[in-house]
Design a protein around this motif. Structure first.
Motif, PDB file in Angstrom:
ATOM      1  N   LEU A 206       0.822  -1.212   0.000  1.00 18.53           N
ATOM      2  CA  LEU A 206       0.000   0.000   0.000  1.00 18.53           C
ATOM      3  C   LEU A 206       0.859   1.267   0.000  1.00 18.53           C
ATOM      4  CD1 LEU A 206      -2.799  -0.922   2.599  1.00 18.53           C
ATOM      5  CD2 LEU A 206      -2.872  -1.126   0.101  1.00 18.53           C
ATOM      6  N   GLY A 207       2.181   1.102   0.067  1.00 19.43           N
ATOM      7  CA  GLY A 207       3.052   2.262   0.154  1.00 19.43           C
ATOM      8  C   GLY A 207       2.823   3.038   1.431  1.00 19.43           C
ATOM      9  N   ASP A 208       2.569   2.310   2.518  1.00 18.04           N
ATOM     10  CA  ASP A 208       2.203   2.923   3.801  1.00 18.04           C
ATOM     11  C   ASP A 208       3.411   2.942   4.737  1.00 18.04           C
ATOM     12  OD1 ASP A 208       0.328   4.143   5.432  1.00 18.04           O
ATOM     13  OD2 ASP A 208      -0.357   2.260   6.309  1.00 18.04           O
ATOM     14  N   ASP A 209       3.891   4.118   5.054  1.00 18.05           N
ATOM     15  CA  ASP A 209       5.048   4.281   5.929  1.00 18.05           C
ATOM     16  C   ASP A 209       4.616   4.096   7.380  1.00 18.05           C
ATOM     17  OD1 ASP A 209       7.245   5.046   7.392  1.00 18.05           O
ATOM     18  OD2 ASP A 209       7.531   6.964   6.362  1.00 18.05           O
ATOM     19  N   PRO A 210       5.135   3.101   8.089  1.00 16.59           N
ATOM     20  CA  PRO A 210       4.705   2.875   9.474  1.00 16.59           C
ATOM     21  C   PRO A 210       5.019   4.028  10.411  1.00 16.59           C
ATOM     22  CG  PRO A 210       6.619   1.523   8.934  1.00 16.59           C
ATOM     23  CD  PRO A 210       6.128   2.113   7.648  1.00 16.59           C
ATOM     24  N   THR A 211       6.004   4.883  10.046  1.00 19.09           N
ATOM     25  CA  THR A 211       6.327   6.027  10.904  1.00 19.09           C
ATOM     26  C   THR A 211       5.378   7.207  10.670  1.00 19.09           C
ATOM     27  OG1 THR A 211       7.915   6.956   9.314  1.00 19.09           O
ATOM     28  CG2 THR A 211       8.751   5.345  10.911  1.00 19.09           C
ATOM     29  N   ALA A 212       4.687   7.216   9.530  1.00 17.93           N
ATOM     30  CA  ALA A 212       3.698   8.254   9.222  1.00 17.93           C
ATOM     31  C   ALA A 212       2.571   7.609   8.414  1.00 17.93           C
ATOM     32  CB  ALA A 212       4.338   9.405   8.452  1.00 17.93           C
ATOM     33  N   PRO A 213       1.815   6.728   9.054  1.00 16.36           N
ATOM     34  CA  PRO A 213       0.850   5.900   8.321  1.00 16.36           C
ATOM     35  C   PRO A 213      -0.343   6.672   7.763  1.00 16.36           C
ATOM     36  CG  PRO A 213       0.584   5.582  10.674  1.00 16.36           C
ATOM     37  CD  PRO A 213       1.809   6.430  10.489  1.00 16.36           C
ATOM     38  N   ARG A 214      -0.736   6.302   6.556  1.00 18.07           N
ATOM     39  CA  ARG A 214      -1.988   6.788   5.970  1.00 18.07           C
ATOM     40  C   ARG A 214      -3.136   5.841   6.285  1.00 18.07           C
ATOM     41  NH1 ARG A 214      -1.986   7.704  -0.213  1.00 18.07           N
ATOM     42  NH2 ARG A 214      -0.846   5.721  -0.217  1.00 18.07           N
ATOM     43  N   PHE A 215      -2.824   4.569   6.486  1.00 18.60           N
ATOM     44  CA  PHE A 215      -3.868   3.558   6.614  1.00 18.60           C
ATOM     45  C   PHE A 215      -3.764   2.735   7.902  1.00 18.60           C
ATOM     46  CE2 PHE A 215      -2.983   3.946   1.941  1.00 18.60           C
ATOM     47  CZ  PHE A 215      -4.106   4.704   1.648  1.00 18.60           C
ATOM     48  N   ILE A 216      -2.705   1.952   8.036  1.00 16.02           N
ATOM     49  CA  ILE A 216      -2.610   1.021   9.162  1.00 16.02           C
ATOM     50  C   ILE A 216      -1.767   1.637  10.283  1.00 16.02           C
ATOM     51  CG2 ILE A 216      -1.853  -1.257   9.921  1.00 16.02           C
ATOM     52  CD1 ILE A 216      -2.271  -2.248   7.076  1.00 16.02           C
ATOM     53  N   VAL A 217      -2.391   1.775  11.445  1.00 11.65           N
ATOM     54  CA  VAL A 217      -1.716   2.345  12.612  1.00 11.65           C
ATOM     55  C   VAL A 217      -1.460   1.239  13.633  1.00 11.65           C
ATOM     56  CG1 VAL A 217      -1.923   3.934  14.561  1.00 11.65           C
ATOM     57  CG2 VAL A 217      -2.748   4.613  12.302  1.00 11.65           C
ATOM     58  N   THR A 218      -0.236   1.194  14.135  1.00 12.48           N
ATOM     59  CA  THR A 218       0.108   0.251  15.201  1.00 12.48           C
ATOM     60  C   THR A 218      -0.188   0.879  16.555  1.00 12.48           C
ATOM     61  OG1 THR A 218       1.891  -0.718  13.873  1.00 12.48           O
ATOM     62  CG2 THR A 218       1.941  -1.118  16.246  1.00 12.48           C
ATOM     63  N   GLU A 219      -0.940   0.173  17.373  1.00 11.26           N
ATOM     64  CA  GLU A 219      -1.135   0.579  18.764  1.00 11.26           C
ATOM     65  C   GLU A 219      -0.224  -0.322  19.587  1.00 11.26           C
ATOM     66  OE1 GLU A 219      -2.725   3.125  19.585  1.00 11.26           O
ATOM     67  OE2 GLU A 219      -3.936   3.540  17.813  1.00 11.26           O
ATOM     68  N   PRO A 220       0.944   0.190  20.012  1.00  7.88           N
ATOM     69  CA  PRO A 220       1.970  -0.646  20.635  1.00  7.88           C
ATOM     70  C   PRO A 220       1.448  -1.509  21.785  1.00  7.88           C
ATOM     71  CG  PRO A 220       2.824   1.566  20.228  1.00  7.88           C
ATOM     72  CD  PRO A 220       1.351   1.608  19.942  1.00  7.88           C
ATOM     73  N   GLY A 221       1.763  -2.796  21.675  1.00  8.07           N
ATOM     74  CA  GLY A 221       1.366  -3.730  22.713  1.00  8.07           C
ATOM     75  C   GLY A 221      -0.096  -4.131  22.681  1.00  8.07           C
ATOM     76  N   VAL A 222      -0.859  -3.561  21.761  1.00  5.74           N
ATOM     77  CA  VAL A 222      -2.302  -3.856  21.718  1.00  5.74           C
ATOM     78  C   VAL A 222      -2.699  -4.496  20.392  1.00  5.74           C
ATOM     79  CG1 VAL A 222      -4.633  -2.920  21.948  1.00  5.74           C
ATOM     80  CG2 VAL A 222      -2.755  -1.920  23.265  1.00  5.74           C
ATOM     81  N   GLY A 223      -2.554  -3.754  19.292  1.00  4.06           N
ATOM     82  CA  GLY A 223      -2.983  -4.280  18.010  1.00  4.06           C
ATOM     83  C   GLY A 223      -2.870  -3.236  16.915  1.00  4.06           C
ATOM     84  N   TYR A 224      -3.838  -3.242  15.990  1.00  3.58           N
ATOM     85  CA  TYR A 224      -3.795  -2.369  14.824  1.00  3.58           C
ATOM     86  C   TYR A 224      -5.176  -1.798  14.549  1.00  3.58           C
ATOM     87  CZ  TYR A 224       0.544  -4.961  14.076  1.00  3.58           C
ATOM     88  OH  TYR A 224       1.776  -5.520  14.241  1.00  3.58           O
ATOM     89  N   ARG A 225      -5.178  -0.655  13.863  1.00  7.71           N
ATOM     90  CA  ARG A 225      -6.442  -0.070  13.396  1.00  7.71           C
ATOM     91  C   ARG A 225      -6.233   0.541  12.030  1.00  7.71           C
ATOM     92  NH1 ARG A 225      -6.746   5.705  14.601  1.00  7.71           N
ATOM     93  NH2 ARG A 225      -4.960   6.334  15.875  1.00  7.71           N
ATOM     94  N   LEU A 226      -7.320   0.638  11.286  1.00  9.32           N
ATOM     95  CA  LEU A 226      -7.269   1.221   9.942  1.00  9.32           C
ATOM     96  C   LEU A 226      -7.914   2.596   9.986  1.00  9.32           C
ATOM     97  CD1 LEU A 226      -6.453   0.489   7.008  1.00  9.32           C
ATOM     98  CD2 LEU A 226      -8.817  -0.192   6.635  1.00  9.32           C
ATOM     99  N   ILE A 227      -7.223   3.568   9.429  1.00  7.07           N
ATOM    100  CA  ILE A 227      -7.733   4.940   9.471  1.00  7.07           C
ATOM    101  C   ILE A 227      -7.982   5.437   8.055  1.00  7.07           C
ATOM    102  CG2 ILE A 227      -6.574   5.507  11.608  1.00  7.07           C
ATOM    103  CD1 ILE A 227      -4.433   6.979   9.964  1.00  7.07           C
ATOM    104  N   GLY A 228      -8.873   6.418   7.957  1.00 10.35           N
ATOM    105  CA  GLY A 228      -9.106   7.118   6.703  1.00 10.35           C
ATOM    106  C   GLY A 228      -8.435   8.473   6.754  1.00 10.35           C
ATOM    107  N   PRO A 229      -8.550   9.271   5.693  1.00  6.30           N
ATOM    108  CA  PRO A 229      -7.879  10.568   5.645  1.00  6.30           C
ATOM    109  C   PRO A 229      -8.392  11.551   6.682  1.00  6.30           C
ATOM    110  CG  PRO A 229      -9.409  10.333   3.816  1.00  6.30           C
ATOM    111  CD  PRO A 229      -9.310   8.990   4.467  1.00  6.30           C
ATOM    112  N   GLU A 230      -9.609  11.309   7.196  1.00  2.00           N
ATOM    113  CA  GLU A 230     -10.166  12.248   8.160  1.00  2.00           C
ATOM    114  C   GLU A 230      -9.816  11.877   9.588  1.00  2.00           C
ATOM    115  OE1 GLU A 230     -12.743   8.767   8.108  1.00  2.00           O
ATOM    116  OE2 GLU A 230     -11.756   9.996   6.576  1.00  2.00           O
ATOM    117  N   GLN A 231      -9.143  10.728   9.776  1.00  2.00           N
ATOM    118  CA  GLN A 231      -8.824  10.272  11.117  1.00  2.00           C
ATOM    119  C   GLN A 231      -7.343  10.435  11.397  1.00  2.00           C
ATOM    120  OE1 GLN A 231     -10.541   6.301  10.376  1.00  2.00           O
ATOM    121  NE2 GLN A 231     -11.797   6.678  12.188  1.00  2.00           N
ATOM    122  N   GLY A 232      -6.975  10.433  12.675  1.00  2.00           N
ATOM    123  CA  GLY A 232      -5.570  10.511  13.037  1.00  2.00           C
ATOM    124  C   GLY A 232      -5.209   9.474  14.063  1.00  2.00           C
TER     125      GLY A 232
END
Length: 232
Positions: A206-232
């Motif tokens: 997806l060309g998604d940089d984990p340090t500045a994600p557009r889509f997949i965000v890591t929640e350390p020690g918990v899991g992952y979430r998917l964000i859209g352009p309107e979310q942070g």
């Protein structure tokens, strides 16, 4: 729900489909037919039926699998119509998301009564969205297809399963254990390295940089979430 509802019949027996088409059409319903599981899933996405009548003995895939895949993206009522009469089969179908179960041979009047009951219970089921968009990223759960800026992204089965799970719960954190259980099975809930590898592959595609994600965000020690352009 009026009797102008659309019903999808998924059954590989032409004579059964003809009998149901005649019987349902006589009651004012619109009938769409499919002879295989794959065709049935496609018609479920295209025709957006108000109710699905599903046979379990299909030539290309088991009806239970059709039911599981349908439930990944749709809440449409499903009436299973099958020769399989065992309690185990009925319980499995209900656990997979079926709303009712009728065994063959069956009485048409009882069948029509069950159809009417299901349509009354879930009048809004056909409005379920199958394609979810997150800015330039679209995940089509019905066709198991992912596009980025309109271009299809080739994903492995596990990669797609991960993205579909996150897309089905936008903005919500899905725990590592839940993802591992859903994608690899309950015996792999501690194999977090499997998950990290698949997440890395999806991000790369997806060309998604984990340090500045557009889509997949890591929640350390918990899991992952998917964000859209309107979310942070």
């Amino acid at each position: 729900m009026s009797q102008s509802a659309t019903l999808l019949v998924i059954d590989d027996e032409p004579q059964i489909r003809k009998f149901l088409r005649i019987s349902l059409s006589s009651q004012g319903y619109k009938v769409v037919e499919a002879g295989t599981g794959a065709e049935g899933l496609t018609q479920a996405a295209l025709a957006r039926p108000d109710l699905v009548v599903l046979d379990l003995g299909l030539p290309d895939m088991d009806g239970q699998q059709v039911l599981r895949e349908l439930r990944e993206w749709s809440a449409v009522p499903v009436l299973v119509l099958s020769v399989r009469a065992s309690e185990i089969q009925k319980v499995e179908a209900l656990d997979n998301g079926a709303n009712d179960y009728v065994t063959k041979p069956f009485g048409i009047q009882e069948f029509l009564a069950r159809v009417r009951a299901l349509l009354r219970q879930a009048p809004q089921a056909s409005t379920t969205a199958s394609a979810l968009s997150f800015g330039p990223l679209t995940v089509d759960l019905a066709f198991r297809r992912v596009t980025l800026d309109g271009i299809e992204v080739a994903l492995t089965r596990k990669e797609y399963a991960l993205l579909a799970q996150l897309a089905s719960h936008p903005g919500r954190v899905i725990t590592q254990q839940q993802l591992l259980k859903d994608i690899w099975g309950p015996t792999h809930v501690d194999d977090s390295h499997y998950l990290r590898i698949v997440v890395a592959h999806v991000r790369q595609k997806l060309g998604d940089d984990p340090t500045a994600p557009r889509f997949i965000v890591t929640e350390p020690g918990v899991g992952y979430r998917l964000i859209g352009p309107e979310q942070g």
